[in-house]
Write a protein that holds these residues in place. Structure first.
Motif, PDB file in Angstrom:
ATOM      1  N   TYR A  94       0.934  -1.181  -0.092  1.00  0.00           N
ATOM      2  CA  TYR A  94       0.170  -0.106   0.075  1.00  0.00           C
ATOM      3  C   TYR A  94       0.836   1.540   0.121  1.00  0.00           C
ATOM      4  N   SER A  95       0.787   2.078  -0.986  1.00  0.00           N
ATOM      5  CA  SER A  95       1.702   3.167  -1.191  1.00  0.00           C
ATOM      6  C   SER A  95       1.065   4.310  -0.488  1.00  0.00           C
ATOM      7  N   ASN A  96       1.674   5.545  -0.830  1.00  0.00           N
ATOM      8  CA  ASN A  96       1.242   7.060  -0.462  1.00  0.00           C
ATOM      9  C   ASN A  96       0.983   7.123   0.977  1.00  0.00           C
ATOM     10  N   VAL A  97       1.850   6.333   1.951  1.00  0.00           N
ATOM     11  CA  VAL A  97       1.742   6.829   3.424  1.00  0.00           C
ATOM     12  C   VAL A  97       2.176   8.040   3.574  1.00  0.00           C
ATOM     13  N   LYS A  98       1.767   8.772   4.405  1.00  0.00           N
ATOM     14  CA  LYS A  98       2.389  10.000   4.830  1.00  0.00           C
ATOM     15  C   LYS A  98       3.745   9.832   5.488  1.00  0.00           C
ATOM     16  N   HIS A  99       4.839  10.370   5.180  1.00  0.00           N
ATOM     17  CA  HIS A  99       6.137  10.122   5.700  1.00  0.00           C
ATOM     18  C   HIS A  99       6.269  10.454   7.220  1.00  0.00           C
ATOM     19  N   ASP A 100       5.228  11.602   7.461  1.00  0.00           N
ATOM     20  CA  ASP A 100       5.435  11.888   8.945  1.00  0.00           C
ATOM     21  C   ASP A 100       4.571  11.109   9.880  1.00  0.00           C
ATOM     22  N   SER A 101       3.692  10.120   9.339  1.00  0.00           N
ATOM     23  CA  SER A 101       2.955   9.572  10.062  1.00  0.00           C
ATOM     24  C   SER A 101       3.604   8.679  11.252  1.00  0.00           C
ATOM     25  N   SER A 102       3.091   8.625  12.487  1.00  0.00           N
ATOM     26  CA  SER A 102       3.633   7.621  13.516  1.00  0.00           C
ATOM     27  C   SER A 102       3.854   6.086  13.148  1.00  0.00           C
ATOM     28  N   ASP A 103       4.831   5.361  13.710  1.00  0.00           N
ATOM     29  CA  ASP A 103       4.896   4.027  13.328  1.00  0.00           C
ATOM     30  C   ASP A 103       3.598   3.113  14.097  1.00  0.00           C
ATOM     31  N   GLN A 104       3.210   3.879  15.212  1.00  0.00           N
ATOM     32  CA  GLN A 104       1.982   3.169  15.823  1.00  0.00           C
ATOM     33  C   GLN A 104       0.869   3.441  14.855  1.00  0.00           C
ATOM     34  N   ASP A 105       0.463   4.603  14.354  1.00  0.00           N
ATOM     35  CA  ASP A 105      -0.470   4.787  13.337  1.00  0.00           C
ATOM     36  C   ASP A 105      -0.653   3.919  12.177  1.00  0.00           C
TER      37      ASP A 105
END
Length: 72
Positions: A31-42
């Motif tokens: 799954y692509s286009n994950v925000k790079h600043d999202s936390s690892d837990q999220d």
């Protein structure tokens, strides 16, 4: 020259076990286009929810971050 790191793309990869315990085989879903600043837990929580929607059992959840290194 100092090194500069520019955040790039991030993606989630689910590794699914499609074979049997005696003869394991794996398939990946990306799954692509994950925000790079999202936390690892999220990211984990979303990947876990996506894993529950799969037909096969999730073997592992992988987050892949790509950064661009430039000399400034």
């Amino acid at each position: 020259m100092p090194l500069q790191v520019l955040p790039g793309y991030s993606r989630i990869q689910l590794r699914l076990q499609v074979g049997t315990v005696e003869s394991p085989a794996y398939r990946t879903r990306t799954y692509s286009n994950v925000k790079h600043d999202s936390s690892d837990q999220d990211v984990y929580d979303v990947a876990f929810a996506l894993g529950n929607l799969q037909q096969y059992d999730v073997d592992s959840i992988i987050r892949i971050n790509e950064n661009q290194l430039t000399a400034s």
